[in-house]
Design a protein around this motif. Structure first.
Motif, PDB file in Angstrom:
ATOM      1  N   LEU A  41       0.828  -1.210   0.000  1.00 54.70           N
ATOM      2  CA  LEU A  41       0.000   0.000   0.000  1.00 54.70           C
ATOM      3  C   LEU A  41       0.862   1.259   0.000  1.00 54.70           C
ATOM      4  N   TRP A  59       3.802   1.429  -1.396  1.00 51.69           N
ATOM      5  CA  TRP A  59       4.324   1.489  -2.762  1.00 51.69           C
ATOM      6  C   TRP A  59       3.279   2.067  -3.717  1.00 51.69           C
ATOM      7  N   LEU A  60       2.010   1.751  -3.469  1.00 53.29           N
ATOM      8  CA  LEU A  60       0.936   2.285  -4.304  1.00 53.29           C
ATOM      9  C   LEU A  60       0.611   3.750  -3.977  1.00 53.29           C
ATOM     10  N   MET A  70      -7.721   3.064  -9.606  1.00 53.58           N
ATOM     11  CA  MET A  70      -6.756   3.078  -8.497  1.00 53.58           C
ATOM     12  C   MET A  70      -7.372   2.451  -7.241  1.00 53.58           C
ATOM     13  N   ALA A 117      -7.222  -1.190  -7.770  1.00 55.31           N
ATOM     14  CA  ALA A 117      -5.840  -1.676  -7.667  1.00 55.31           C
ATOM     15  C   ALA A 117      -5.435  -1.837  -6.201  1.00 55.31           C
ATOM     16  N   VAL A 118      -5.771  -0.859  -5.379  1.00 51.71           N
ATOM     17  CA  VAL A 118      -5.419  -0.925  -3.952  1.00 51.71           C
ATOM     18  C   VAL A 118      -6.166  -2.069  -3.274  1.00 51.71           C
ATOM     19  N   THR A 146      -4.964  -5.482  -4.557  1.00 46.70           N
ATOM     20  CA  THR A 146      -3.654  -5.855  -4.023  1.00 46.70           C
ATOM     21  C   THR A 146      -3.789  -6.479  -2.636  1.00 46.70           C
TER      22      THR A 146
END
Length: 169
Positions: A60, A62-63, A106, A109-110, A113
């Protein structure tokens, strides 16, 4: 779990199941084996939760998610709740990521992940570690988790490995 909590339960078990000295010795051995296996089970649970927390927090971060460490810790704590814990974290992260980034891709994606991390941990890491900790076949642990979750749902998942360890002991 009661065997680990205090000695009173252990003493009562030995008292009730062992009327002769040889039966009491056998009962003590079985109770000690079960206690050791439950302790290893709890250690694996703690290890996998910490690992999920660290990996999720780093992913998280890194994102670019704010409060990534908080969400990593939350995912590690809630990981001990089968099925619902990871879903709660995933839903929360989807909302938070959408509020922070303002885009649906986004947010997905979070959330994806975090869900991927807990899914991989649940499918591969936990059954492998539980198999080693319980000194049971990994496939048997996985099959037992599936069976008991099907039979008893949430409680079956929580109690599957301890029950299998007790039966094995």
């Amino acid at each position: 779990f009661l065997l680990l909590a205090n000695d009173l339960f252990k003493r009562k078990l030995i008292e009730n199941f062992g009327d002769t000295l040889s039966k009491k010795k056998i009962t003590v051995q079985i109770v000690d084996q079960i206690s050791a296996q439950i302790a290893r089970f709890l250690l694996v649970q703690l290890t996998t939760s910490v690992l999920v927390a660290v990996v999720t927090g780093l992913a998280l971060w890194w994102l670019g998610l704010r409060q990534a460490a908080f969400w990593g810790i939350a995912s590690g704590i809630l990981n001990s709740i089968p099925y619902f814990g990871p879903l709660i974290v995933t839903a929360g992260l989807a909302m938070i990521a959408f509020m922070q980034f303002g885009t649906l891709p986004m947010a997905l994606a979070v959330a994806g992940t975090a869900l991927l991390i807990t899914t991989l941990e649940g499918w591969f890491l936990t059954p492998g570690l539980m198999g080693r900790a319980a000194q049971m076949n990994q496939v048997a642990v996985f099959a037992g988790l599936i069976f008991w979750s099907w039979l008893w749902g949430f409680w079956g998942v929580l109690l599957a490995v301890p029950m299998m360890m007790m039966v094995k002991a």
